[in-house]
Design a protein around this motif. Structure first.
Motif, PDB file in Angstrom:
ATOM      1  N   THR A 130       0.345  -1.368  -0.217  1.00 45.99           N
ATOM      2  CA  THR A 130      -0.300  -0.037  -0.078  1.00 45.99           C
ATOM      3  C   THR A 130       0.638   1.312  -0.205  1.00 45.99           C
ATOM      4  OG1 THR A 130      -1.819  -1.115   1.456  1.00 45.99           O
ATOM      5  CG2 THR A 130      -1.828   1.131   0.740  1.00 45.99           C
ATOM      6  N   ARG A 138       2.661   1.360  -3.524  1.00 50.38           N
ATOM      7  CA  ARG A 138       1.618   1.899  -4.337  1.00 50.38           C
ATOM      8  C   ARG A 138       1.186   3.663  -3.971  1.00 50.38           C
ATOM      9  NH1 ARG A 138      -1.670  -1.846  -2.432  1.00 50.38           N
ATOM     10  NH2 ARG A 138      -1.138  -3.970  -3.769  1.00 50.38           N
ATOM     11  N   SER A 139       0.927   3.857  -2.982  1.00 50.32           N
ATOM     12  CA  SER A 139       0.562   5.309  -2.898  1.00 50.32           C
ATOM     13  C   SER A 139       2.113   6.329  -2.819  1.00 50.32           C
ATOM     14  CB  SER A 139       0.092   5.573  -0.868  1.00 50.32           C
ATOM     15  OG  SER A 139       1.661   5.842  -0.718  1.00 50.32           O
ATOM     16  N   ILE A 192       5.891   1.185  -6.402  1.00 44.62           N
ATOM     17  CA  ILE A 192       5.199  -0.063  -7.370  1.00 44.62           C
ATOM     18  C   ILE A 192       6.209   0.436  -8.231  1.00 44.62           C
ATOM     19  CG2 ILE A 192       2.926   0.718  -8.319  1.00 44.62           C
ATOM     20  CD1 ILE A 192       4.175  -2.036  -5.653  1.00 44.62           C
TER      21      ILE A 192
END
Length: 67
Positions: free
Chosen positions: A28, A31-32, A36
């Motif tokens: 997470t 991704r934020s 990624i």
């Protein structure tokens, strides 16, 4: 052999279904922050490099077999 591959496919699918319930904090966070894509790029580079290496080895082996 066909039964083994079918059983292996079922196991991999079921493992993937169980993994859907958990959220990984590291993923997470990556991704934020957009990092990624760096991870995906590195993995793709490694996989592409392995495929190129395998194809060149295959060409060399074929050349040696022809001799």
């Amino acid at each position: 052999m066909k039964k083994f591959s079918l059983a292996l496919a079922y196991m991999l699918i079921s493992i993937g279904l169980f993994a859907q319930d958990n959220t990984v904090e590291m993923a997470t966070l990556l991704r934020s922050s957009g990092k990624i894509w760096v991870v995906v790029g590195v993995i793709l580079t490694i996989v592409i490099g392995l495929f190129i290496y395998l194809f060149t080895i295959d060409k060399r082996v074929k050349k040696l077999e022809d001799k």
